[in-house]
Design a protein around this motif. Structure first.
Motif, PDB file in Angstrom:
ATOM      1  N   ARG A   1      12.109   3.942  10.030  1.00  0.00           N
ATOM      2  CA  ARG A   1      12.385   3.979  11.485  1.00  0.00           C
ATOM      3  C   ARG A   1      11.641   2.118  11.953  1.00  0.00           C
ATOM      4  N   LEU A   2      10.617   2.002  11.442  1.00  0.00           N
ATOM      5  CA  LEU A   2       9.457   1.351  11.410  1.00  0.00           C
ATOM      6  C   LEU A   2       9.539   0.183  11.117  1.00  0.00           C
ATOM      7  N   PHE A   3       9.708   0.190   9.623  1.00  0.00           N
ATOM      8  CA  PHE A   3       9.574  -1.447   9.382  1.00  0.00           C
ATOM      9  C   PHE A   3      11.513  -2.310   8.878  1.00  0.00           C
ATOM     10  N   GLY A   4      12.389  -0.616   8.575  1.00  0.00           N
ATOM     11  CA  GLY A   4      13.621  -1.382   8.692  1.00  0.00           C
ATOM     12  C   GLY A   4      13.879  -0.861   7.179  1.00  0.00           C
ATOM     13  N   THR A   5      15.625  -0.593   6.755  1.00  0.00           N
ATOM     14  CA  THR A   5      15.621  -0.034   5.591  1.00  0.00           C
ATOM     15  C   THR A   5      15.626  -0.690   4.342  1.00  0.00           C
ATOM     16  N   PRO A   6      15.405  -2.010   4.972  1.00  0.00           N
ATOM     17  CA  PRO A   6      15.098  -3.125   3.552  1.00  0.00           C
ATOM     18  C   PRO A   6      14.066  -2.917   2.773  1.00  0.00           C
TER      19      PRO A   6
ATOM     20  N   ALA B   1      11.746   0.234   2.822  1.00  0.00           N
ATOM     21  CA  ALA B   1      11.854   1.479   3.232  1.00  0.00           C
ATOM     22  C   ALA B   1      12.385   1.748   1.541  1.00  0.00           C
ATOM     23  N   ILE B   2      13.194   0.718   1.287  1.00  0.00           N
ATOM     24  CA  ILE B   2      14.098   0.721   0.457  1.00  0.00           C
ATOM     25  C   ILE B   2      13.498   0.332  -1.260  1.00  0.00           C
ATOM     26  N   LEU B   3      12.903  -1.232  -0.614  1.00  0.00           N
ATOM     27  CA  LEU B   3      11.803  -1.931  -1.421  1.00  0.00           C
ATOM     28  C   LEU B   3      10.742  -1.264  -1.734  1.00  0.00           C
ATOM     29  N   ALA B   4      10.064  -0.703  -0.456  1.00  0.00           N
ATOM     30  CA  ALA B   4       9.186  -0.045  -1.173  1.00  0.00           C
ATOM     31  C   ALA B   4       8.862   1.378  -1.821  1.00  0.00           C
TER      32      ALA B   4
ATOM     33  N   ARG C   1       1.290  -2.653   2.020  1.00  0.00           N
ATOM     34  CA  ARG C   1       0.945  -2.339   3.596  1.00  0.00           C
ATOM     35  C   ARG C   1       2.050  -1.449   3.972  1.00  0.00           C
ATOM     36  N   VAL C   2       3.078  -1.112   3.311  1.00  0.00           N
ATOM     37  CA  VAL C   2       4.532  -0.911   3.767  1.00  0.00           C
ATOM     38  C   VAL C   2       3.947   0.576   3.063  1.00  0.00           C
ATOM     39  N   VAL C   3       3.060   0.994   2.093  1.00  0.00           N
ATOM     40  CA  VAL C   3       3.232   2.177   1.005  1.00  0.00           C
ATOM     41  C   VAL C   3       1.860   2.449   1.850  1.00  0.00           C
TER      42      VAL C   3
END
Lengths: 335, 335
Positions: free
Chosen positions: A111-116, A118-121, A33-35
């Motif tokens: 910014r949209l989904f949070g730092t965790p 972004a790191i995990l994606a 979803r994030v990617v």
């Protein structure tokens, strides 16, 4: 004037995109979803979007490199997917580290989904990238990719380190660009060549072509970070100066030994954020110090080296033309 | 009572550590410094330290798995190094995401060197891990590792997601533990088996042994996160309750349908951070709800399953004893 992407880049997208989608489809749901949002395939609610993602130069380079050694572009697809995934892994993590809130005219993932998220994606894409290439069963290509990733990381580490230093010299700055940008462009061309079963000499020439293209790309990026048009780049006007980035033109100005360079240094040392007026002054100082011309000249020299590699390589004529087009695009682009 | 690490774990450290050091020595300088600190090899100034790092259970598991199928432990060293590097990649990134300021009685990397350094060092270790295993030229082992990394990432994503939810059920929580902890323990044993040229049946039994050991490990970790002694664990007293973590015993209590569970829910919903008195009450409520016993019983069941795998596998007697020791250590440890 907007310089359009060469036709070969769009053509390679048609070949690479289905494979890229198939690879992303392998990810665990939360990551997918994030990617998908990050790549511009969906909006923030998960609905299909036509964002199209980035310029996809790296996959195009991989495919053209294979064709340059007379292989079919299809053989380089796993390499093209892998370098595009690595590129996007680095964007996801860099946006966290740099605190960038916008990319390609949309909020960044952290910014949209949070730092965790972004790191995990990013972690997930990096793992997927190596996995995709590894399945192509060319251990030399995988090694080439992991080496480029380590260079990329070292380049980003240097970039972060520069933020707190005013004594960066232009050579350090160019070495940082080697890691941060040229290493993966080099790898894109080399992986394409390797998957196309290039001779060692041809693989080396294509790797060097990619490296020089990457250096030119980064230098032009640095110029656009100051003099780019915000409507076109999607970044705020004078973006890099706003965050007092130590990009190549800035460092060249700071170390120019000129009055203008000294004045720029005083503005970079101010504790308060620069005013709009300061920003305009900073850009003028960089130009007057000779650093704008010096950076342009450096970019031109890398283009000459890249062109020399192509001439020595003698790829089939249409591929030669396409790689020359790509080179021209990299230096003439406005975004 | 302090339960000491089984002798086989220390023995495996002697075999794995030189290879781990050689791998870390390949990293770019800036990364090496941060990673050496994280692993406890150096202090914050880069001076040698005897921190010793973590428990190194995963490398021991890889080596013992190879020996269980009658291979020499040496063949599993690349796998042991790879899983230990992946474990440390995940610690570096998790500490950023969870905002943890201390690990193994020392400041975490992001706290000492900054968030970018922790993100980049993690990226670098992940890349190195896959690279090290890939060089052992067993593509199935590499695939096993990358799959475990994706599970690990999905588990951490679920853990982060749970933070903002009060409706997590115990099955989701166990699935999260599968990803976050059991996947890499499973992979440690499986990679060791694969590098030891295990039969498919033996590799599956060892993988399942590793998975069950991992689940038991995580459940015990959850218990120590509430009832562990701070001097021994190096974490604050009632650590997990302080940050209102949705660990297995907490979720089991919240969903127990008991008065105690309802009282715990009210405390978890308070907007203010819990007082020291609240924390003690929360631990008592979890115990009284039956969730402490339930979690202990779950851990015991996984130990039984792990033991069954071993019995079916028939490893050489000293290796059987060592794996049984390791299992006992995992459930009886106090840190």
């Amino acid at each position: 004037m907007t310089v359009t992407l060469p036709a070969e880049v769009s053509a390679s997208q048609a070949l690479v995109r289905p494979a890229l989608r198939a690879a992303v489809d392998e990810l665990p749901g939360a990551m997918r979803r994030v990617v998908s949002y990050h790549l511009g395939w969906t909006d923030e609610h998960g609905e299909p979007a036509d964002g199209g993602g980035g310029k996809a130069l790296r996959p195009a380079l991989a495919l053209l490199a294979a064709q340059a050694v007379r292989a079919r572009p299809e053989v380089a697809v796993p390499g093209a997917v892998a370098v595009e995934l690595v590129h996007n892994f680095s964007l996801l993590h860099d946006d966290v580290m740099d605190g960038d809130v916008e990319r390609r005219h949309r909020p960044t993932v952290w910014r949209l989904f949070g730092t965790p998220a972004a790191i995990l994606a990013g972690d997930s894409l990096l793992t997927l990238a190596i996995d995709v290439l590894d399945r192509s069963a060319d251990p030399v290509a995988t090694r080439c990719l992991t080496a480029a990733v380590q260079d990329l990381i070292a380049g980003q580490a240097a970039d972060v380190d520069f933020e707190t230093r005013l004594d960066v010299d232009p050579q350090e700055c160019l070495a940082m660009a080697e890691g941060k940008t040229a290493a993966l462009m080099r790898c894109s061309a080399e992986v394409g060549a390797l998957l196309g079963r290039a001779s060692p000499v041809a693989a080396r020439l294509l790797a060097e072509f990619g490296r020089c293209l990457g250096m030119a790309f980064q230098l032009v990026d640095d110029l656009l970070g100051i003099w780019g048009s915000p409507e076109v780049t999607g970044k705020p006007v004078l973006a890099d100066l706003r965050v007092r980035k130590k990009s190549v033109p800035v460092v060249a100005a700071l170390t120019s030994g000129t009055e203008d360079g000294a004045a720029l240094r005083r503005l970079y040392q101010q504790p308060d954020p620069p005013s709009e007026e300061d920003l305009t002054t900073m850009a003028q100082l960089i130009e007057r110090s000779g650093a704008l011309d010096w950076t342009r000249d450096q970019a031109r020299q890398y283009v000459v080296r890249a062109t020399t590699c192509l001439d020595r390589l003698h790829p089939p004529e249409p591929i030669h033309a396409a790689l020359a087009d790509l080179t021209r695009f990299v230096v003439e682009r406005d975004r």
